[in-house]
Design an enzyme around this catalytic site. Structure first.
Site, PDB file in Angstrom:
ATOM      1  N   HIS A 153      -8.607 -60.804 -43.001  1.00 11.34           N
ATOM      2  CA  HIS A 153      -8.002 -61.713 -42.019  1.00 11.34           C
ATOM      3  C   HIS A 153      -8.945 -62.818 -41.571  1.00 11.34           C
ATOM      4  CE1 HIS A 153      -5.239 -62.908 -38.836  1.00 11.34           C
ATOM      5  NE2 HIS A 153      -6.236 -62.843 -37.964  1.00 11.34           N
TER       6      HIS A 153
ATOM      7  N   ASP B  51      -5.357 -58.957 -46.000  1.00 12.19           N
ATOM      8  CA  ASP B  51      -5.302 -59.086 -44.540  1.00 12.19           C
ATOM      9  C   ASP B  51      -4.624 -57.840 -43.979  1.00 12.19           C
ATOM     10  OD1 ASP B  51      -4.940 -59.787 -41.889  1.00 12.19           O
ATOM     11  OD2 ASP B  51      -4.102 -61.770 -42.322  1.00 12.19           O
TER      12      ASP B  51
ATOM     13  N   SER C 132      -4.423 -67.159 -37.553  1.00 12.12           N
ATOM     14  CA  SER C 132      -3.837 -66.097 -36.750  1.00 12.12           C
ATOM     15  C   SER C 132      -2.777 -66.670 -35.788  1.00 12.12           C
ATOM     16  CB  SER C 132      -4.957 -65.356 -36.004  1.00 12.12           C
ATOM     17  OG  SER C 132      -4.561 -64.073 -35.632  1.00 12.12           O
TER      18      SER C 132
END
Length: 412
Positions: A355, A321, A226
């Site tokens: 994700h 994601d 991230s």
């Protein structure tokens, strides 16, 4: 509880968090149908649970490595399905396991299908920190974190673990595999209070790692996901000694906050448009397309110049994601490196994964409160595919670091 029914966890009821176990039941009637359940409580007191219905064989036995679930939290042969399919009763809860000292405790049980009567139970203790691994909080200069060191004198390869917010899970589990790992966070304050980031602070962490007596690798590795992803890319591009960088579901540009290094700004921030958040009936929003296009002319200055990196990259993107357009950003980085004549990278993408790619066998969660956005968001992924991706990627990360962080075993 039935005295003759036995629920066994093999090879042991105590194991590391990222180790598979074999769940078996014996002592049932021939072809008896029963429900197996798993239940755990996270660090915030939130209960996660799963259940699956099985039919015993002619000998009254069930083996989750062999037998399919007929219905429940998952269907089919899934040896670790009871673990990854655990969900909270409340919407938008992520499984909070950020501290390494306490094990992830899972209670397995077998119940009669009709009456629900408890027939047998067993407790699985899944440890994040193995025997002999040391844990030491560190506060040096402009960074703070937690250092994990394997037992023995080494030499060991060194890895910097970048988390958006503090979590010891990945770092402690990597230390079990023979790496000296320093876990640090991108945000040391509430995100709203942070106006810029300084690459120098992360460089201090890299230097600290290299100074540890047990470290034998000539450079360090970085693992990130991230927002940590673009910090990792910048470390690889600008800071000497970063030899191996794992980027998981991030961006190819510097996101949200200007990045400074050696007292000047080196990358402006790629900004986002929250009006592009897509609301859903569940109450969680989908933020996949909120970032501005990093390839647009006005945003190209935010792109991290990864072609400057001397080390190697492992790019991992989840194709489902829903928080970042990770697969597109990965493809852009691959194209950029190829355009510059570079082959110092490998990439892997995972259809059906979301994700939050973590070390394997923790509960999958499709949505939770976003620490920066401040409201629930969708992370994406289909549980079975996501769980399989975590198993594959975890092995790949270890292989990548072992390949590119060679240690000199000679002594003075």
């Amino acid at each position: 509880m039935s005295s003759q029914v036995r629920l066994r966890l093999l090879p042991s009821a105590r194991c590391l968090f990222d180790e598979p176990i074999q769940v078996t039941v014996a002592g049932l009637r021939s072809r008896q149908v029963v429900t197996l359940r798993a239940r755990s409580t996270d660090e915030k007191g939130m209960v996660f649970s799963s259940s699956a219905t099985y039919r015993a064989d002619g000998s009254g036995e069930i083996d989750l490595e062999r037998d399919p679930s007929l219905r429940g939290s998952y269907i089919g042969v899934e040896p670790m399905g009871l673990l990854w399919s655990m969900r909270a009763d409340t919407l938008h809860k992520w499984f909070q396991k950020t501290h390494s000292l306490n094990p992830h405790v899972v209670k397995f049980s077998v119940h009669e299908e009709e009456e629900g009567r408890l027939l047998a139970e067993a407790t699985n203790e899944r440890f994040l920190i193995g025997d002999g691994v040391s844990r030491r909080p560190v506060k040096e200069g402009n960074f703070q974190g937690v250092l994990f060191t394997p037992p023995g004198k080494g030499p060991f390869p060194a890895v910097l673990d970048l988390s958006t917010f503090m979590s010891e899970k990945r770092a402690s589990l990597l230390a079990n595999k023979g790496f000296v790992v320093l876990s640090v966070t991108v945000y040391n304050d509430k995100p709203n209070n942070v106006k810029e980031l300084h690459l120098d602070h992360f460089e201090e962490a890299v230097n600290f790692l290299q100074q540890q007596t047990e470290v034998g690798s000539k450079g360090v590795g970085v693992v990130s996901r991230s927002k940590g992803g673009d910090i990792a890319l910048s470390l690889a591009a600008f800071v000497p000694g970063v030899e191996a960088t794992v980027w998981i579901n991030g961006c190819c540009a510097n996101v949200a906050l200007p990045l400074h290094y050696n007292k000047s700004q080196i990358l402006p921030a790629l900004m986002f448009d929250t009006s592009k958040m897509v609301p859903t009936e569940s109450g969680a929003a989908m933020g996949k397309y909120v970032l501005h296009n990093p390839l647009a002319e006005e945003n190209k200055a935010t792109l991290v110049p990864i072609e400057q990196a001397k080390g190697h990259f492992l790019f991992a993107a989840a194709e489902d994601d829903l928080n970042w357009d990770s697969k597109a950003y990965m493809d852009q980085m691959v194209e950029r490196l190829r355009r510059h004549g570079k082959n110092n990278f490998e990439s892997v993408s995972y259809p059906g994964a979301g994700h939050y790619l973590d070390p394997p066998y923790g509960p999958y969660f499709p949505s939770s409160l976003h620490g920066v956005v401040g409201k629930p968001v969708l992370w994406g992924g289909e549980p079975r595919s996501h769980a399989a991706a975590e198993v594959h990627l975890w092995k790949k990360i270890q292989e990548f670091f072992r390949t590119h962080l060679s240690c000199d075993a000679t002594t003075d």
